[in-house]
Design a protein around this motif. Structure first.
Motif, PDB file in Angstrom:
ATOM      1  N   VAL A 267       0.894  -1.221   0.269  1.00 54.46           N
ATOM      2  CA  VAL A 267       0.073  -0.268  -0.356  1.00 54.46           C
ATOM      3  C   VAL A 267       0.910   1.292  -0.263  1.00 54.46           C
ATOM      4  CG1 VAL A 267      -1.747   1.485   1.442  1.00 54.46           C
ATOM      5  CG2 VAL A 267      -2.398  -0.743   1.358  1.00 54.46           C
ATOM      6  N   ALA A 268       1.881   1.265   1.083  1.00 52.31           N
ATOM      7  CA  ALA A 268       2.134   2.679   1.556  1.00 52.31           C
ATOM      8  C   ALA A 268       4.102   2.044   0.194  1.00 52.31           C
ATOM      9  CB  ALA A 268       2.902   2.458   2.445  1.00 52.31           C
ATOM     10  N   MET A 269       3.779   2.291  -0.512  1.00 51.32           N
ATOM     11  CA  MET A 269       4.982   2.109  -1.451  1.00 51.32           C
ATOM     12  C   MET A 269       5.619   3.658  -2.045  1.00 51.32           C
ATOM     13  SD  MET A 269       4.790  -0.857  -1.846  1.00 51.32           S
ATOM     14  CE  MET A 269       6.272  -1.330  -3.189  1.00 51.32           C
ATOM     15  N   THR A 270       6.840   3.724  -2.582  1.00 51.76           N
ATOM     16  CA  THR A 270       7.801   4.679  -2.637  1.00 51.76           C
ATOM     17  C   THR A 270       7.856   4.592  -4.977  1.00 51.76           C
ATOM     18  OG1 THR A 270      10.154   3.939  -2.172  1.00 51.76           O
ATOM     19  CG2 THR A 270       9.006   5.724  -0.280  1.00 51.76           C
ATOM     20  N   GLU A 271       8.376   5.589  -5.079  1.00 45.62           N
ATOM     21  CA  GLU A 271       8.873   4.977  -6.298  1.00 45.62           C
ATOM     22  C   GLU A 271       9.654   4.214  -6.056  1.00 45.62           C
ATOM     23  OE1 GLU A 271       8.035   5.867 -10.006  1.00 45.62           O
ATOM     24  OE2 GLU A 271       6.008   6.468  -8.213  1.00 45.62           O
ATOM     25  N   LYS A 272      10.595   4.616  -5.221  1.00 45.06           N
ATOM     26  CA  LYS A 272      12.071   3.505  -5.402  1.00 45.06           C
ATOM     27  C   LYS A 272      11.661   2.028  -5.015  1.00 45.06           C
ATOM     28  CE  LYS A 272      16.207   2.684  -3.587  1.00 45.06           C
ATOM     29  NZ  LYS A 272      17.470   2.681  -2.214  1.00 45.06           N
ATOM     30  N   ASP A 273      10.612   1.253  -4.437  1.00 47.38           N
ATOM     31  CA  ASP A 273      10.131   0.887  -4.019  1.00 47.38           C
ATOM     32  C   ASP A 273       9.504  -0.155  -4.700  1.00 47.38           C
ATOM     33  OD1 ASP A 273      10.370   0.818  -0.920  1.00 47.38           O
ATOM     34  OD2 ASP A 273       8.488   1.296  -0.254  1.00 47.38           O
ATOM     35  N   ILE A 274       7.975   0.264  -5.329  1.00 40.90           N
ATOM     36  CA  ILE A 274       7.959   0.046  -7.347  1.00 40.90           C
ATOM     37  C   ILE A 274       8.591  -0.582  -7.729  1.00 40.90           C
ATOM     38  CG2 ILE A 274       6.315   0.766  -8.899  1.00 40.90           C
ATOM     39  CD1 ILE A 274       4.948   2.586  -7.104  1.00 40.90           C
ATOM     40  N   ALA A 275       9.860   0.236  -8.021  1.00 43.21           N
ATOM     41  CA  ALA A 275      11.034   0.077  -8.912  1.00 43.21           C
ATOM     42  C   ALA A 275      11.895  -1.532  -8.239  1.00 43.21           C
ATOM     43  CB  ALA A 275      12.514   1.352  -9.206  1.00 43.21           C
ATOM     44  N   LEU A 276      11.974  -1.080  -7.264  1.00 48.87           N
ATOM     45  CA  LEU A 276      12.929  -2.716  -6.521  1.00 48.87           C
ATOM     46  C   LEU A 276      11.709  -4.068  -7.102  1.00 48.87           C
ATOM     47  CD1 LEU A 276      13.628  -1.810  -3.729  1.00 48.87           C
ATOM     48  CD2 LEU A 276      15.123  -2.608  -5.543  1.00 48.87           C
TER      49      LEU A 276
END
Lengths: 440, 440
Positions: free
Chosen positions: A256-265
């Motif tokens: 749910v609580a995702m940063t751009e970097k998280d999504i890229a990972l």
């Protein structure tokens, strides 16, 4: 004519295969555990002599749904406590109830979940809980397909005691259930906030060694992310990447609580996502950025999460919520269109669980996990578009027949593998004891 | 013993009365159109001899639900076009289909809606559409309670032609249906963006003269608000206040894009609100600030809007969405708790329609609009809390019996006043002709 076990005929066959074939007045031929052929009814009727013919009566014949995130036995806690702050809910209601869990309670709660799942058209579920050997047995007995794994965390479990025993318990499960036609064992550390890096690394080693999938809760709320940042100075996804935990066999619940970097990972490591919008809404956790996941090519399935935070296991209702929630969140009515959402609940759900070679679509050679929807009902008239109907109008109650691995589990809404009255009585008894103990 | 018509027994009686009484193993006595008494089954069984006894089999006996916003005949367009930008949807699909409407089509579409409404536990609906005389007749024939009104706008209507005729048509409806036990006629100008101030003022005069309720779409989206601001330099609510249109008998549908001042106006004039979360989500209109409405003491009911933008009329599913959507919107799991949401779907819905003296709760002297929920099903086991169950677990399919004005409309899921096969065939034929014409 070739002899087969089951011929399902007289329905719209929605295959969810790569060619998106939809056959009006189609048929599906089943032999043993598998689908033998799919095609126009006229052709298949002349080609096969079936021991059992199932008339879909003009309804929809489609792959059984895949629920990518459940805690099945928590049917026992359906509606036990609602509309509460998360920590009150957990500490004052759920944890005390869970402290009294036994293998028997988990088995009976899971049986009830299986009844509800089959009745609402789900043929595969992915479970995380305690006493998962009981879950596997209950699922197997019900004839439903399941990915199950014992939840692992740093503190002692009511099931296995200290976590070292939990890892051993998981390895035992893997050995016991290997080559089972219905049950797949996963390695399931609860989350980055309840599991030390050491535990996560050990869990990953077991998964890698056995080629097993892994399941973890990931970034369910901003609160969780803040906790991890304080502890490790990074987000949960960054933390898991850092310790080498991410990979294509990892199923990350919530996101749910995702940063751009998280999504890229997630994308870089081909991590799979289980999206649980109704639970996230009910617990006020937030809204996962699913349209962005999809535009990045991340594979996303749908889950209900547990009956304590939903409070049902109806994946058709969940599909409706998936489609509508992201439209209003993005203020764009074109996002999460109906075909995309049906894919998430079927073939993409299968991909999330690593079972796409076996299930998720109706294709020759795949396992016969098939459901039939009765569309001769006022709320399903008229039907202009099958996908739209499935997402916005059909509910789990409209599923009349369910087949898993070639075995008929429900016909005309009657469950065949479960004695539904006993299943309900057992859980009502559990609930009575929970209320008594809470009052004491 | 006193002779009565119906005794409903052996259920949890959820009254929704001011004292919030909930009676386990309760009973409801009905004579003629009205409720005679509510109480413990043991007492009522010795006091009344009933021509008909209905056994609720341990289920929930409660007031029928009130759907405060529908366009019933649009069942004909269920799933005709989805996942599209609003203007494409309206101009390329809905308006062309509506241009071919006839009184017969509206009657058949409404009959199907009535079937779906009764089957899912709604006993009163508030409708806005064309050919509303046909809607009133279809509702009356089905035995369901309805507030209906002909939609009025500045351009010519396929029904009445120029708007002056629409006003006359409305006055005729009011005369024709006055004192009807089931049908109430409302005056229904479509919206501030489709109705001139002159039309709105004339409509209000007719409503005032006849003591009739009024219905209008209000601030469904930011786009609508921008349009009004450009035209009049004020928001829709400000505009309506300015021309003297607001008042306690006005039902404002949607109220999504509201300023603080708009909300204060609703409160000051005691305007009632119909909240339609699923339609607002599907059309990506936005989320109405309902928790704020409630905290200000504004009366809010729930509606489904039409089957073209939902795509069902199940108010139980809508309740689930109401409860969950505002939790995630406010990130507060305690808002819109289950009792509040059940109130919105029953007694507060009745207040929205000005029918609170007649319906919305089970109380002695009120009309017998009653439904029974079957809770002996896997997805409704166990039951810790009736309100929670109704909002988060029950769906419309679980309603087994529906009574309106003392008349049994459905028993054991069988519709009594409607021939369901004919009703479905009629609308399937309409849909075929829509598809043919769209393709031509």
């Amino acid at each position: 004519m070739k002899s087969i076990d089951i011929l399902i005929k007289n329905g719209w066959v929605l295959t969810m295969a790569p060619d998106n074939a939809l056959i009006e007045t189609g048929a599906v031929a089943v032999s043993g555990h598998s689908i033998v052929e799919i095609g126009p009814e006229g052709e298949l009727s002349t080609r096969y002599r079936a021991s059992k013919i199932i008339d879909a009566r003009g309804g929809i014949i489609m792959p059984g749904l895949v629920n990518t995130h459940t805690h099945a036995a928590m049917t026992c806690f359906r509606g036990l406590a609602d509309d509460l702050p998360l920590m009150t809910w957990l500490h004052d209601h759920i944890f005390p109830a869970e402290a009294r869990l036994t293998s028997e309670v988990v088995c009976q709660g899971t049986r009830l979940a299986c009844a509800e799942l089959i009745l609402s058209g789900t043929t595969t579920f992915c479970d995380m809980y305690l006493f998962e050997d009981a879950v596997a047995h209950a699922a197997k007995e019900a004839g439903i397909r399941a990915v199950v794994g014992e939840v692992l965390y740093d503190f002692p479990s009511p099931n296995y005691g200290p976590v070292e025993e939990g890892l051993k318990y998981t390895e035992t499960l893997i050995r016991q259930w290997q080559d089972d036609p219905l049950i797949t064992i996963a390695v399931e550390p609860h989350s980055a906030y309840l599991c030390s890096p050491d535990l996560l690394i050990k869990a990953k080693a077991i998964a890698d060694e056995n080629g097993a999938p892994m399941v973890i809760h990931l970034s369910e709320s901003e609160h969780e992310v803040a906790q991890l940042r304080e502890k490790y100075g990074r987000t949960p996804a960054e933390h898991l990447a850092e310790i080498g935990f991410l990979g294509p066999k990892l199923i990350a619940d919530h996101c749910v609580a995702m940063t751009e970097k998280d999504i890229a990972l997630l994308k870089a490591f081909d991590v799979k996502v289980a999206h649980n919008p109704e639970s996230n809404m009910k617990l006020a956790s937030g809204i996962a950025p699913v349209p962005e996941f999809l535009s990045r090519g991340i594979t996303v399935g749908i889950g209900t999460d547990s009956c304590a935070s939903n409070n049902n296991l109806d994946l058709f209702q969940e599909m409706d919520t998936v489609a509508k929630l992201h439209k209003v969140q993005t203020l764009d009515p074109t996002v999460m269109d109906a075909p995309t959402v049906v894919r998430m609940a079927t073939i993409d759900g299968a991909r999330v669980l690593g079972l796409e070679d076996q299930i998720g679509s109706l294709e020759r050679g795949k396992k016969a996990d098939i459901i039939i929807i009765d569309i001769r009902q006022p709320h399903l008239v008229p039907m202009y578009n099958v996908y739209s109907h499935l997402v916005y109008a059909v509910s789990g109650h409209d599923v009349v027949t369910a087949i898993v691995n070639g075995q008929v589990l429900m016909e005309d809404r009657v469950l065949i593998t479960l004695d539904v009255d006993t299943v309900m009585e057992d859980v009502n008894r559990i609930a009575e004891s929970i209320v008594l103990k809470a009052g004491a």
